[in-house]
Design a protein around this motif. Structure first.
Motif, PDB file in Angstrom:
ATOM      1  N   HIS A   1      30.982 -91.413 -19.522  1.00 57.38           N
ATOM      2  CA  HIS A   1      31.154 -90.555 -18.220  1.00 57.38           C
ATOM      3  C   HIS A   1      31.594 -89.075 -18.500  1.00 57.38           C
ATOM      4  CE1 HIS A   1      30.882 -94.488 -15.550  1.00 57.38           C
ATOM      5  NE2 HIS A   1      30.475 -94.616 -16.463  1.00 57.38           N
ATOM      6  N   ASN A   2      31.390 -88.620 -19.475  1.00 60.78           N
ATOM      7  CA  ASN A   2      31.826 -87.056 -19.639  1.00 60.78           C
ATOM      8  C   ASN A   2      30.435 -86.634 -20.391  1.00 60.78           C
ATOM      9  OD1 ASN A   2      34.870 -88.169 -20.370  1.00 60.78           O
ATOM     10  ND2 ASN A   2      34.713 -86.768 -18.813  1.00 60.78           N
ATOM     11  N   ALA A   3      30.067 -85.524 -19.711  1.00 61.95           N
ATOM     12  CA  ALA A   3      28.799 -84.691 -20.451  1.00 61.95           C
ATOM     13  C   ALA A   3      29.618 -83.797 -21.357  1.00 61.95           C
ATOM     14  CB  ALA A   3      28.411 -83.832 -19.181  1.00 61.95           C
ATOM     15  N   ALA A   4      28.520 -83.490 -22.435  1.00 63.78           N
ATOM     16  CA  ALA A   4      28.787 -82.424 -23.704  1.00 63.78           C
ATOM     17  C   ALA A   4      27.614 -82.187 -24.373  1.00 63.78           C
ATOM     18  CB  ALA A   4      30.074 -83.222 -24.340  1.00 63.78           C
ATOM     19  N   VAL A   5      27.653 -81.175 -25.178  1.00 68.09           N
ATOM     20  CA  VAL A   5      26.220 -81.094 -25.934  1.00 68.09           C
ATOM     21  C   VAL A   5      27.064 -80.121 -27.207  1.00 68.09           C
ATOM     22  CG1 VAL A   5      25.830 -78.851 -24.496  1.00 68.09           C
ATOM     23  CG2 VAL A   5      24.289 -79.918 -26.134  1.00 68.09           C
ATOM     24  N   ALA A   6      26.794 -80.453 -28.359  1.00 72.32           N
ATOM     25  CA  ALA A   6      27.248 -79.993 -29.358  1.00 72.32           C
ATOM     26  C   ALA A   6      26.520 -80.629 -30.741  1.00 72.32           C
ATOM     27  CB  ALA A   6      28.713 -80.161 -29.620  1.00 72.32           C
ATOM     28  N   PRO A   7      26.509 -79.910 -31.894  1.00 74.49           N
ATOM     29  CA  PRO A   7      25.840 -80.346 -32.906  1.00 74.49           C
ATOM     30  C   PRO A   7      26.846 -81.594 -33.569  1.00 74.49           C
ATOM     31  CG  PRO A   7      25.788 -78.136 -33.342  1.00 74.49           C
ATOM     32  CD  PRO A   7      26.416 -78.323 -31.939  1.00 74.49           C
ATOM     33  N   LEU A   8      26.319 -82.645 -33.972  1.00 73.96           N
ATOM     34  CA  LEU A   8      27.114 -83.778 -34.719  1.00 73.96           C
ATOM     35  C   LEU A   8      27.848 -82.963 -35.874  1.00 73.96           C
ATOM     36  CD1 LEU A   8      24.852 -86.748 -35.130  1.00 73.96           C
ATOM     37  CD2 LEU A   8      26.711 -86.428 -33.520  1.00 73.96           C
TER      38      LEU A   8
ATOM     39  N   GLY B   1      18.056 -75.670 -40.827  1.00 69.84           N
ATOM     40  CA  GLY B   1      18.354 -76.983 -40.753  1.00 69.84           C
ATOM     41  C   GLY B   1      19.515 -77.269 -39.711  1.00 69.84           C
ATOM     42  N   VAL B   2      20.249 -76.321 -39.260  1.00 69.79           N
ATOM     43  CA  VAL B   2      21.576 -76.513 -38.678  1.00 69.79           C
ATOM     44  C   VAL B   2      21.361 -75.990 -36.945  1.00 69.79           C
ATOM     45  CG1 VAL B   2      23.837 -76.022 -38.557  1.00 69.79           C
ATOM     46  CG2 VAL B   2      22.727 -76.540 -40.552  1.00 69.79           C
ATOM     47  N   TRP B   3      21.716 -76.712 -35.954  1.00 67.54           N
ATOM     48  CA  TRP B   3      21.840 -76.353 -34.752  1.00 67.54           C
ATOM     49  C   TRP B   3      23.118 -75.184 -34.558  1.00 67.54           C
ATOM     50  CZ3 TRP B   3      17.836 -76.494 -31.831  1.00 67.54           C
ATOM     51  CH2 TRP B   3      17.053 -77.614 -31.949  1.00 67.54           C
ATOM     52  N   ARG B   4      22.915 -73.980 -33.860  1.00 63.96           N
ATOM     53  CA  ARG B   4      23.778 -73.073 -33.477  1.00 63.96           C
ATOM     54  C   ARG B   4      23.623 -72.601 -32.104  1.00 63.96           C
ATOM     55  NH1 ARG B   4      22.633 -71.904 -38.882  1.00 63.96           N
ATOM     56  NH2 ARG B   4      24.425 -72.293 -40.481  1.00 63.96           N
ATOM     57  N   GLU B   5      24.689 -72.673 -31.504  1.00 63.14           N
ATOM     58  CA  GLU B   5      24.879 -71.984 -30.160  1.00 63.14           C
ATOM     59  C   GLU B   5      24.512 -70.458 -30.316  1.00 63.14           C
ATOM     60  OE1 GLU B   5      27.002 -72.585 -25.972  1.00 63.14           O
ATOM     61  OE2 GLU B   5      28.132 -73.297 -27.646  1.00 63.14           O
TER      62      GLU B   5
END
Length: 262
Positions: free
Chosen positions: A188-195, A257-261
């Motif tokens: 019940h908490n929203a979030a977005v980030a690379p593992l 190969g890496v997600w970056r904001e």
């Protein structure tokens, strides 16, 4: 570009009725390519609650894909939960507990992480991980690979709920086999980030779309705009009025190969 609307934890049986029509109207107005439900359609897995969830889904115009959550197995009927945990879900919502979808740009693999013997925490087996990786290996032609499951693969420090069994092994394997995004709910908490342990995999958490049981944030859902190597995540929230609008936007690019904001 593909637009995937990610929503979770509706909890029919304990919903905000004032948000029901606004949520349906907003989803249909956004007209995403598909709607991904990451579990907990009901509060107590009762037939009447599944019927409400089915009615909700029937009013959505985009294609809908769902996986069950722990609340979608009967908590107040242990015998039924152990022997036929998904009977009502399969009878009313969908026979397929782990749906898959693929087109020219995205591939989505649904994962059932419900653990009938540990109602809250969930599990993901090595067999399931192999299934996800096998599915992604068949569509390596530049598509963005999404796995959808109820329980998240990673928790923020201080999270009270226990991380699901097999999560760490899943993170390691999915990081190697081509997964790009994991969609989940449960907290019940929203979030977005690379593992943390696999930064090539973006974890996208949805809060609760309709439940009156909130954890320090408003009812919300995510809209993902997906292009090769780039994802924009718009979070829609209801705030103080029964109306959904964008409350946060995050953009990520995948380089080496890496997600970056960005």
């Amino acid at each position: 570009m593909r637009r995937v609307l990610h929503i979770s934890d509706l909890h029919f049986g304990r919903t905000r009725e004032d948000l029901l029509d606004p949520l349906i109207e907003t989803i249909n107005a956004l007209s995403p390519d598909l709607v991904a439900f990451s579990g907990d359609l009901t509060q107590r897995a009762r037939e009447s609650q599944f019927a409400q969830a089915a009615e909700f889904i029937s009013r959505l115009t985009p294609p809908v894909f769902t996986v069950p959550g722990n609340h979608d197995t009967p908590i107040d009927n242990p015998w039924l939960r152990f022997v036929k945990p998904f009977h009502r879900y399969q009878e009313i919502i969908s026979e397929d507990l782990e749906p898959e979808y693929a087109d020219e740009e995205v591939a989505l693999v649904g994962v059932n992480t419900v653990n009938r013997f540990a109602w809250q925490s969930g599990k993901i087996s090595r067999r399931t991980i192999r299934r996800i990786c096998d599915a992604f290996s068949e569509v390596k032609d530049g598509r963005t690979h999404l796995a959808m499951m109820h329980h998240p693969l990673e928790h923020d420090p201080g999270t009270e709920k226990r991380l699901m069994r097999g999560a760490r092994a899943a993170v390691a394997c999915l990081g190697r086999c081509g997964a790009d995004v994991v969609l989940s709910g449960h907290l019940h908490n929203a979030a977005v980030a690379p593992l943390t342990a696999a930064p090539g995999v973006l974890l996208v958490q949805a809060g609760t779309g309709l439940s009156s049981r909130l954890r320090e944030e408003t009812n919300n859902f995510n809209l993902l705009h997906i292009a090769p190597g780039a994802i924009k995540v718009e979070r829609y929230g209801a705030c103080d009025r029964p109306r959904f609008g964008i409350i946060q936007t995050a953009r990520f690019a995948k380089t080496k190969g890496v997600w970056r904001e960005v």
